[in-house]
Design a protein around this motif. Structure first.
Motif, short mmCIF file in Angstrom:
data_model
loop_
_atom_site.label_atom_id
_atom_site.label_comp_id
_atom_site.label_asym_id
_atom_site.label_seq_id
_atom_site.Cartn_x
_atom_site.Cartn_y
_atom_site.Cartn_z
N VAL A 98 18.55 6.96 -7.95
CA VAL A 98 19.56 7.27 -9.04
C VAL A 98 20.18 8.61 -8.81
CG1 VAL A 98 20.28 6.89 -11.41
CG2 VAL A 98 18.56 5.32 -10.48
N VAL A 99 21.58 8.69 -8.65
CA VAL A 99 21.95 10.20 -8.44
C VAL A 99 23.06 10.29 -9.69
CG1 VAL A 99 23.11 11.77 -6.97
CG2 VAL A 99 21.64 10.08 -5.96
N CYS A 127 11.83 4.45 -9.72
CA CYS A 127 12.93 5.00 -9.43
C CYS A 127 12.93 6.46 -9.00
CB CYS A 127 13.85 5.36 -10.92
SG CYS A 127 14.44 3.60 -11.49
N LEU A 128 13.52 6.86 -8.07
CA LEU A 128 13.73 8.29 -7.76
C LEU A 128 15.01 8.94 -8.03
CD1 LEU A 128 12.36 7.85 -3.96
CD2 LEU A 128 11.01 8.66 -6.15
N SER A 129 15.04 9.96 -8.54
CA SER A 129 16.34 10.76 -9.08
C SER A 129 16.70 11.78 -8.34
CB SER A 129 16.08 10.91 -10.46
OG SER A 129 15.03 11.83 -10.72
N LEU A 162 18.22 0.65 -2.75
CA LEU A 162 19.27 0.69 -3.26
C LEU A 162 19.84 2.19 -3.80
CD1 LEU A 162 21.11 -1.91 -5.67
CD2 LEU A 162 20.80 0.48 -6.45
N LEU A 163 20.97 2.42 -3.72
CA LEU A 163 21.59 3.79 -4.20
C LEU A 163 22.39 3.42 -5.14
CD1 LEU A 163 21.88 6.98 -3.73
CD2 LEU A 163 23.69 6.27 -2.07
N LEU A 164 22.17 4.03 -6.41
CA LEU A 164 22.72 4.05 -7.54
C LEU A 164 23.36 5.37 -7.95
CD1 LEU A 164 24.44 2.89 -10.15
CD2 LEU A 164 22.06 3.05 -11.09
N LEU A 218 28.17 2.12 -7.13
CA LEU A 218 28.53 3.41 -7.31
C LEU A 218 29.19 3.19 -8.82
CD1 LEU A 218 30.77 4.49 -4.07
CD2 LEU A 218 28.34 5.34 -5.11
N SER A 219 28.94 4.37 -9.51
CA SER A 219 29.42 4.00 -10.83
C SER A 219 30.34 5.20 -11.39
CB SER A 219 28.18 3.89 -11.87
OG SER A 219 27.56 5.08 -11.88
N SER A 220 31.37 5.07 -12.09
CA SER A 220 32.12 6.17 -12.73
C SER A 220 33.08 5.62 -13.60
CB SER A 220 33.09 6.85 -11.62
OG SER A 220 33.85 8.04 -12.17
N GLY A 221 33.48 6.45 -14.54
CA GLY A 221 34.68 6.14 -15.49
C GLY A 221 35.81 6.81 -15.18
#
Length: 734
Positions: free
Chosen positions: A619-620, A641-643, A662-664, A693-696
């Protein structure tokens, strides 16, 4: 100095002229002789034939008269009748004797000339026994009867000789006439032979003149005429060709061409001008140019033209095009670009105007300005929405964790629910801010539009007022569409809210769906959804502004100006079209066309219950609180989880930890490497790695992200724990 060529040609020219004059005089003489002979022949024939025919008829009549008078006198029963017929006999004898004497001596009173008498006399002289003797004896017998005393009968010798000799006299006269007519005919034929000879000579003269005079002259005249005709024909063809080219250019050019004189009266009106202004050419010609102008140009036109002609107005002729306004026949006003030219004919001044309708150009410029405005506003609001989404994500995530611990505290749990609802409203607001900029991460799915509309029933119930009725008209066997369900719900809700606000006194909200066939072979079938209200309607001048960001016709504090912008952005991202039909006082209809997902993947059913796993996830995110929250939520589902808070650290972990499945990663991160670049490099290190990928606010379009990172999946911030769990599990199982 004399010209030797001219001196050499002089004798031949003189001989040629002499020959021509001689031939011409011969021709004239021949024609005159021919005419004289012809007239003589005609006159002679008519005179002689008339005299002879008259003579024959006179002698015949007199001989028959004498015979009749003698017969009547012999049959008379009294002296009076006998005396009468004897008188008639004497008169006829006198006349016949006079005619006989005229045949040999001539008598002008009987139209017998001495020459004619001599000719007839010769015929008598040739046969005196047959003609002269018979006539003389016939007359003598008649005199004998006339001098008898008393009555005589038909047995009288003189009477019987008269009856016998009458036929012989008539035969003799007929012979004389026939012989004379034969003589006349002989003379006529001789004259005809002479006439033929004259005509042959005349014909020869004509041939010679045609050869030596008229043919060269005609040849020279023909050559001159041919040359002149060729020059004129070439000039006419050139003029016709130039005229056709000019007319073709005028007829085909899209710009209107109008010519006026110095009084402002229209002289020419092109077909494009007819189409542009709505005036037929026949009606426009002869009218003043002011009919094509709106106020205030119409009233000022005469003054401006007069000042220009007097040299007092600015000279815009031949300059760059002027942007003014034109007026059609129906009174509508539209923008035009005007270029003017001036020319003169015989001292009269004319002006030619080339007029271009720039309505579409103005609309395009307005569209570009609107797009630029939306882009700027989108970039500005997107930057704010990114941070705001992170905050909402932290708030909503922690509230969900807190909610798990307060299941036994209904009062506190209710407070958490209210707070989650407020966070959801905040997320909805940021989603609206991002929708029209196209930066929101869309998640299209193949759905049944009718089912999606029915699932929004609770939302529409909240919108509905007591005096408002909702009517459904959903088509059967509706084709599926490929859209983002959440975006569709937002769009439908915004249109319903606008309809409710447009019907303060109540009314009907109608929602309809239908399948539409393709309009032509190049288009795909569509699914139509229309939302209609019976409210106040939208004024015409505001209809073109309703999709602009932050535009609202509601009072201050009653609208954000983002509702219809969200609808417009959803339709465009879904590859559809939206149109509006509104009449003030009658209501409004929004009509949306969405392409049917005929060949899309099968529709998925209800989302399964969140399921966890034991895989290792990376998780990044640069937001520490959000990073901690994400790890807590995922670890609660069983994942390890690794951050990392930046892309460089994340790449280091990927190199050291081969178990990461998985890369989030957030897309927007500080430094030179954002989440998209991180995902691209991560796939180079680990081609089998799953990417979420996530973003607003991504700062780029979804299509660009998918092109740079094939196979990546996107999730929009802020998201709920259930949604995150489903997306992660789906990727790992895919």
């Amino acid at each position: 100095m004399p010209d030797p060529v001219a001196m050499t040609d002089a004798p031949s020219l003189l001989r040629s002229l002499t020959l021509r004059y001689a031939l011409a005089l011969t021709l004239v003489g021949s024609l005159a002789t021919t005419a004289f002979l012809f007239l003589h022949k005609v006159i002679l024939r008519h005179e002689n034939e008339a005299a002879v025919v008259n003579l024959s008829g006179r002698q015949r009549m007199l001989s028959q008269r004498i015979t009749l008078a003698a017969s009547q006198a012999a049959e008379a029963g009294d002296e009076t009748a006998r005396g009468y017929w004897l008188g008639e006999l004497v008169a006829a004898l006198d006349q016949m004797e006079r005619s006989h004497r005229a045949l040999t001596e001539g008598d002008a009173s009987l139209n017998i000339s001495p020459d004619l008498a001599a000719a007839i006399g010769e015929m008598y002289a040739e046969k005196p026994a047959e003609v002269s003797r018979q006539v003389t004896e016939f007359l003598a017998d008649g005199r004998t009867l006339a001098t008898l005393e008393g009555h005589f009968d038909k047995q009288n010798q003189a009477y019987r000789r008269i009856q016998t000799r009458s036929a012989a006299v008539l035969a003799g006269l007929d012979e004389v006439v026939g012989r004379y007519q034969a003589e006349i005919e002989h003379r006529v034929r001789a004259l005809e032979r002479m006439e033929l000879a004259v005509w042959l000579v005349t014909l020869l003269v004509l041939v010679l003149e045609a050869i030596f005079i008229f043919r060269p002259m005609i040849r020279r005249v023909k050559v001159s005429l041919d040359e002149e005709t060729a020059r004129r024909t070439a000039a006419e063809q050139q003029a016709i060709g130039d005229q056709r080219k000019t007319q073709s250019l005028i007829d085909t050019i899209a710009d209107a061409i109008v010519t006026i004189d110095e009084s402002g009266v229209i002289q020419t009106f092109s077909p494009s001008a007819e189409r542009m202004f709505g005036w037929p050419r026949a009606e426009a010609l002869g009218r003043e140019i002011s009919i094509l102008m709106p106020e205030p140009y119409r009233q000022r036109q005469h003054g401006i033209l007069r000042r220009y002609l007097d040299g007092g107005a600015p000279r815009v002729i031949g300059g760059e095009g002027l942007e003014v306004e034109g007026q059609r026949r129906d009174g509508s006003i539209f923008p035009v670009e005007l270029a003017l030219g001036e020319w003169q004919i015989e001292g009269r001044r004319f002006f030619t105007a080339v007029i271009r309708d720039i309505t579409r150009r103005k609309a395009l410029e307005e569209s570009v300005r609107r797009a630029q405005k939306m882009e700027v506003v989108g970039q500005l609001s997107g930057g704010i929405a990114h941070d705001f989404n992170n905050l909402l994500g932290i708030i909503a995530g922690n509230l969900e964790l807190l909610e798990d611990h307060l299941k036994d505290e209904p009062r506190l749990s209710k407070r958490v629910e209210v707070a989650l609802h407020a966070a959801a409203r905040g997320a909805d607001l940021t989603r609206k801010l991002l929708s029209f900029s196209g930066e929101r991460a869309s998640q299209p799915q193949r759905i049944d539009l009718n089912a999606q509309i029915l699932s929004c029933g609770d939302l529409l119930d909240r919108v509905q007022t007591e005096r408002m009725t909702v009517r459904w008209s959903l088509a059967e066997d509706l084709m599926p569409v490929l859209i983002d369900p959440g975006e569709f719900e937002d769009a439908l809700l915004n249109m319903a809210l606008n309809a409710r606000d447009a019907m303060p006194d109540g009314g009907t909200l109608a929602i309809e769906t239908a399948n539409l066939p393709p309009e032509d072979m190049t288009e795909a079938p569509c699914v139509m959804i229309s939302v209609t209200d019976t409210g106040v309607g939208i004024p015409f001048d505001l209809q073109k502004k309703i999709f602009e960001p932050f535009f609202t016709s509601k009072p201050p504090g009653k609208g954000t100006g983002l509702g219809l912008v969200t609808v417009y952005a959803f339709v465009k991202r879904s590859g559809g079209k939206i149109s509006i039909y509104s009449q003030p006082g009658q209501g409004t209809t929004f009509r949306i066309l969405l392409p049917a997902a005929v060949s899309a993947p099968a529709m998925t059913g209800e989302s399964p219950a969140p399921a966890g796993g034991s895989e290792v996830l990376l998780v990044v995110d640069d937001e520490a609180d959000l990073l901690t929250l994400l790890c807590t939520q995922l670890e609660g589902l069983g994942y390890r989880c690794l951050s990392a808070r930046d892309a460089v650290s994340a790449l280091g972990l990927l190199e050291r930890e081969p178990a990461i499945a998985l890369l989030l990663s957030d897309i927007i991160m500080p430094g030179e490497m954002d989440g998209v670049e991180l995902a691209r490099r991560a796939l180079v290190l680990r081609p089998d790695l799953k990417i979420l990928l996530s973003s607003g606010f991504a700062g780029r379009t979804v299509a660009e992200i998918e092109a740079q990172v094939p196979g990546a999946s996107l999730i929009a911030k802020p998201y709920r724990r259930r949604e995150l769990a489903v997306r992660v599990r789906t990727l790992l199982d895919g």
